[in-house]
Structure formats: C-alpha cells, structure tokens
Motif scaffolding. Structure first.
Motif, mmCIF file in Angstrom:
data_model
loop_
_atom_site.group_PDB
_atom_site.id
_atom_site.type_symbol
_atom_site.label_atom_id
_atom_site.label_comp_id
_atom_site.label_asym_id
_atom_site.label_seq_id
_atom_site.Cartn_x
_atom_site.Cartn_y
_atom_site.Cartn_z
ATOM 1 N N LEU A 1 0.822 -1.207 0.000
ATOM 2 C CA LEU A 1 0.000 0.000 0.000
ATOM 3 C C LEU A 1 0.860 1.262 0.000
ATOM 4 O O LEU A 1 0.575 2.224 -0.717
ATOM 5 N N ARG A 2 1.962 1.226 0.800
ATOM 6 C CA ARG A 2 2.820 2.411 0.879
ATOM 7 C C ARG A 2 3.460 2.705 -0.480
ATOM 8 O O ARG A 2 3.664 3.866 -0.851
ATOM 9 N N SER A 3 3.758 1.664 -1.254
ATOM 10 C CA SER A 3 4.346 1.861 -2.579
ATOM 11 C C SER A 3 3.362 2.531 -3.527
ATOM 12 O O SER A 3 3.763 3.095 -4.550
ATOM 13 N N GLN A 4 2.069 2.467 -3.181
ATOM 14 C CA GLN A 4 1.036 3.122 -3.981
ATOM 15 C C GLN A 4 0.633 4.476 -3.405
ATOM 16 O O GLN A 4 -0.350 5.077 -3.850
ATOM 17 N N GLY A 5 1.385 4.944 -2.412
ATOM 18 C CA GLY A 5 1.095 6.249 -1.819
ATOM 19 C C GLY A 5 0.061 6.210 -0.720
ATOM 20 O O GLY A 5 -0.404 7.264 -0.266
ATOM 21 N N ILE A 6 -0.288 5.011 -0.249
ATOM 22 C CA ILE A 6 -1.299 4.857 0.804
ATOM 23 C C ILE A 6 -0.602 4.454 2.098
ATOM 24 O O ILE A 6 0.180 3.500 2.115
ATOM 25 N N LYS A 7 -0.870 5.155 3.175
ATOM 26 C CA LYS A 7 -0.260 4.790 4.450
ATOM 27 C C LYS A 7 -1.340 4.568 5.496
ATOM 28 O O LYS A 7 -2.199 5.420 5.721
ATOM 29 N N LEU A 8 -1.272 3.402 6.156
ATOM 30 C CA LEU A 8 -2.140 3.081 7.284
ATOM 31 C C LEU A 8 -1.291 3.061 8.552
ATOM 32 O O LEU A 8 -0.080 2.860 8.500
ATOM 33 N N ARG A 9 -1.925 3.218 9.680
ATOM 34 C CA ARG A 9 -1.215 3.156 10.962
ATOM 35 C C ARG A 9 -1.546 1.833 11.645
ATOM 36 O O ARG A 9 -2.692 1.597 12.046
ATOM 37 N N HIS A 10 -0.554 0.963 11.733
ATOM 38 C CA HIS A 10 -0.762 -0.273 12.466
ATOM 39 C C HIS A 10 -0.847 0.060 13.944
ATOM 40 O O HIS A 10 -0.070 0.851 14.456
ATOM 41 N N ALA A 11 -1.786 -0.533 14.652
ATOM 42 C CA ALA A 11 -2.071 -0.144 16.039
ATOM 43 C C ALA A 11 -1.337 -0.993 17.067
ATOM 44 O O ALA A 11 -1.691 -0.979 18.246
ATOM 45 N N GLU A 12 -0.305 -1.733 16.655
ATOM 46 C CA GLU A 12 0.431 -2.576 17.612
ATOM 47 C C GLU A 12 1.040 -1.744 18.737
ATOM 48 O O GLU A 12 1.029 -2.151 19.899
ATOM 49 N N SER A 13 1.578 -0.551 18.410
ATOM 50 C CA SER A 13 2.203 0.274 19.442
ATOM 51 C C SER A 13 1.187 0.778 20.460
ATOM 52 O O SER A 13 1.550 1.211 21.554
ATOM 53 N N PHE A 14 -0.092 0.723 20.103
ATOM 54 C CA PHE A 14 -1.157 1.092 21.037
ATOM 55 C C PHE A 14 -1.663 -0.116 21.837
ATOM 56 O O PHE A 14 -2.591 0.006 22.630
ATOM 57 N N GLY A 15 -1.094 -1.274 21.588
ATOM 58 C CA GLY A 15 -1.567 -2.485 22.251
ATOM 59 C C GLY A 15 -2.708 -3.167 21.533
ATOM 60 O O GLY A 15 -3.423 -3.983 22.127
ATOM 61 N N LEU A 16 -2.884 -2.864 20.229
ATOM 62 C CA LEU A 16 -3.961 -3.468 19.440
ATOM 63 C C LEU A 16 -3.359 -4.057 18.162
ATOM 64 O O LEU A 16 -3.559 -3.542 17.058
ATOM 65 N N PRO A 17 -2.605 -5.154 18.274
ATOM 66 C CA PRO A 17 -1.857 -5.677 17.131
ATOM 67 C C PRO A 17 -2.711 -6.193 15.987
ATOM 68 O O PRO A 17 -2.207 -6.352 14.868
ATOM 69 N N ALA A 18 -3.988 -6.451 16.234
ATOM 70 C CA ALA A 18 -4.840 -6.971 15.162
ATOM 71 C C ALA A 18 -5.491 -5.861 14.348
ATOM 72 O O ALA A 18 -6.202 -6.138 13.376
ATOM 73 N N CYS A 19 -5.246 -4.593 14.717
ATOM 74 C CA CYS A 19 -5.996 -3.481 14.123
ATOM 75 C C CYS A 19 -5.114 -2.499 13.361
ATOM 76 O O CYS A 19 -3.908 -2.392 13.598
ATOM 77 N N PHE A 20 -5.754 -1.758 12.473
ATOM 78 C CA PHE A 20 -5.215 -0.535 11.906
ATOM 79 C C PHE A 20 -6.034 0.623 12.452
ATOM 80 O O PHE A 20 -7.235 0.477 12.691
ATOM 81 N N ARG A 21 -5.375 1.773 12.652
ATOM 82 C CA ARG A 21 -6.119 2.992 12.961
ATOM 83 C C ARG A 21 -6.174 3.829 11.693
ATOM 84 O O ARG A 21 -5.148 4.081 11.063
ATOM 85 N N LEU A 22 -7.373 4.246 11.311
ATOM 86 C CA LEU A 22 -7.559 4.990 10.068
ATOM 87 C C LEU A 22 -8.152 6.360 10.342
ATOM 88 O O LEU A 22 -9.248 6.469 10.913
ATOM 89 N N GLY A 23 -7.429 7.406 9.946
ATOM 90 C CA GLY A 23 -8.019 8.733 9.937
ATOM 91 C C GLY A 23 -9.017 8.831 8.800
ATOM 92 O O GLY A 23 -8.850 8.191 7.755
ATOM 93 N N VAL A 24 -10.063 9.617 8.995
ATOM 94 C CA VAL A 24 -11.078 9.767 7.956
ATOM 95 C C VAL A 24 -10.550 10.699 6.869
ATOM 96 O O VAL A 24 -10.158 11.840 7.152
#
Length: 356
Positions: A309-332
């Motif tokens: 995704l990052r190679s296509q200019g898309i960046k998501l935030r993996h939530a592992e550092s928040f203690g939620l390794p199964a999730c992504f956090r997405l800004g609207v």
C-alpha cells in the motif's frame, strides 16, 4: 565499544523516510485542512522579531474564550513537549516530597490509559517514574477524550475527577475534543476545574506542521504551575505557533471547523461502509478516526500488505504500538482516497479479500 543504550523507538503516522504519503490514513489531522483563515494569520506572522516572551495578548484572549483567569493559561511547544515537562516536574516533586517523608504524596507512580499515545509512557520512563495498572495508587494520571487510537471516551473520567485526591494530578489531553463527531464529553465544567486541560489545535485545523499548545491549569494549581513555568525554555512558542493559537478562537476559524465536522461525519460513514465491504471489523469511535480489524490473512501478511500500500502512496497506521496488534487505525479522508484504498486492498490479493 559504544555502551550507550538505544533510545526507545517513537512510532508516529504521517511523513516518513519515503516522504509525505499521497493518501495518508495514518494521522488524525482534519482532512479538510489546512484551515484557510488560520493560514492567512500564520502567513502574516512577524518572523523578523521575537514574540512577547509572556504571550500576554494570546494568554488573555484564550482566558476570555475559556472563561478562566489569565494566570491559569500555560504554553507549550507541543503536546509532547508538555507531556515530558509535566513528567519531569512530577518526578522532581515526588523526589522532594519523598525526602521530606511526606506519606501523603503518591511518589513516582504514573497511570496511563491501556491504549494511548506512546509519549505518555516514554516520558514517564525518561523521568524515572513507575507505571501502575492501578489508578488509585497513581500520583500522575493521563487521560484523553476522545482518546487515540479508539476514539472513545475515557472510561470513568467523571468519577475519577470527582474522587481525585489532592495529592494526585490528572492531565486531560483534549487534542481530539474539537474533532468529536458524535457523543458527549463525560466530565462537566466543575469536574474539569480539578485537572490540567491540554489543547493542541493544529490537528483540528489540519496544520500539524505547526507546533504549539496551551494548557489550562486546575484551580489551586499555582505551585505546580510555577514548577512547569520554570522548566519551560524562553519563547516556548515561535511566531507561527503564536499566530495559529491566536486564530484558534476567531469566528472565521470556528465557523470553518464547525462546517468541516459536518463533512467529516459524512466521510466517516462512507469510509466505515467501505471497510465493512472489505470484511474489516470496525470498532466504535466518536472522533475523526477509528480502528478496524482486517481479515486474518491480511493480519498474517501485514508487513507485505502495508509495504504494498505504501508503494502506492497509501499509508495506514498499524495499532500494535497502542496495544492493538490486530488493528489498523484509520483517519477519515476524502472519498477519492477511500476509493483508492478500497481498490488497493481488493487488488493486493484475491485470497486476502475473500478470506474473511
């Protein structure tokens, strides 16, 4: 041989070594920004001279807006800077009170929300403080409402504030309060008078490149405030930050913000629907961001997925550092970005899309 310990890794969204993402879901900044009215004031900032080191005009303006005494307004280079400064002051006061054998002081113990901004814990460790899972034993308490990454209210905040001992300090991070899209704040005005309220308008204005924050001290917080002011560097705010904060309570800026929330609500509903179409489980949120749990296959191949995704200019935030390794956090983000994300996820691998 270099024996210097490595610094704890700071994980943030936004611009990285590959530059600024074209479609950046990894930050919580207002996607309709930057606010034009605030930008005009920033562009007029006098950068040829020092700002007033006391920031008196700005202090008085914010005090009137919040209906508090001007002496209760403090300034910080950013929320992160204040988090570290508050942690250091707490550590110093804890040490002093420990030496005085004052058993009423809860020494060197900090409580942070289970899923929260990493700088709370990093600042505590840097100041030599202990983290506690028991809020009743903590002398310094961090809260955020709506909190990141979940965008939910701080559980039990009103009750915590009502029962807050005189020996404890609670700092309420209000970064996302102006970006609340649903729900209501859980603490009333009287309860808020008992805590430190930290405001960072740059996120709401879509101006995260401008650093600057202000804090409202609690009633009877003069002694702590003195320690915080003594640790602040001279001219903690530069001219651009002063201009941004001075514009914050203006009518044009607040009207722009109010209008942007209407659009963000529509975009959020659309983005949630897209995530659900992809088979992702969306967690509830009151803010302009939310957490989503993708398919098991994407979770297992997360690194390849994020890299693609990052190679296509898309960046998501993996939530592992928040203690939620199964999730992504997405800004609207805006609908075009949402459609790009949807296509990229579906095209990454058919088996990933069909495995949920």
């Amino acid at each position: 041989m270099n024996t210097k310990p490595a610094a704890a890794r700071r994980i943030h969204g936004g611009t990285d070594a590959q530059g600024k993402p074209l479609f950046d879901f990894s930050t919580n900044s207002n996607a309709l920004g930057p606010c034009a009215a605030a930008m005009r004031q920033i562009q007029k900032a006098d950068c040829a001279g020092y700002p007033d080191p006391e920031y008196q005009a700005l202090r008085e303006s914010l005090a009137v807006w919040h209906d508090v005494a001007p002496h209760r307004i403090l300034f910080a280079a950013s929320a992160s800077e204040f988090i570290y400064r508050m942690s250091i002051v707490f550590a110093l006061r804890s040490t002093q009170n420990y030496k005085k054998n004052d058993k009423q002081i809860r020494t060197k113990t900090v409580w942070i929300p289970p899923h929260s901004y990493g700088d709370y814990a990093l600042a505590a460790r840097a100041a030599g403080l202990d983290l506690s899972d028991d809020i009743s034993t903590a002398g310094l308490i961090w809260a955020c409402e709506p909190g990141s990454p979940l965008g939910q209210n701080q559980e039990g905040l009103a009750q915590i504030l009502s029962a807050l001992p005189a020996t404890s300090q609670l700092v309420l991070d209000c970064a996302y309060q102006p970006l609340r899209l649903s729900g209501q704040a859980s603490a009333n005005a009287e309860q808020l008078e008992r805590c430190w309220q930290m405001f960072t308008p740059n996120k709401a204005l879509g101006l995260t490149g401008i650093r600057g924050a202000y804090v409202i001290a609690p009633v009877h917080g003069e002694e702590w405030q003195l320690g915080l002011e003594q640790l602040a560097p001279s001219w903690v705010l530069g001219s651009h930050a002063v201009a941004m904060l001075a514009s914050w309570n203006s009518v044009p800026v607040q009207e722009w913000l109010s209008n942007s929330l209407v659009i963000l609500r529509e975009w959020k509903h659309r983005q949630i629907a897209i995530c659900q179409d992809l088979g992702w489980q969306v967690l509830p949120s009151h803010a302009n961001f939310f957490c989503a749990m993708p398919s098991a296959s994407i979770q297992e191949n997360r690194r390849d997925f994020l890299h693609d995704l990052r190679s296509q200019g898309i960046k998501l935030r993996h939530a592992e550092s928040f203690g939620l390794p199964a999730c992504f956090r997405l800004g609207v983000l805006h609908p075009q970005a949402q459609d790009v994300l949807q296509r990229a996820v579906k095209e990454f691998s058919p088996r990933f899309f069909l495995s949920y």
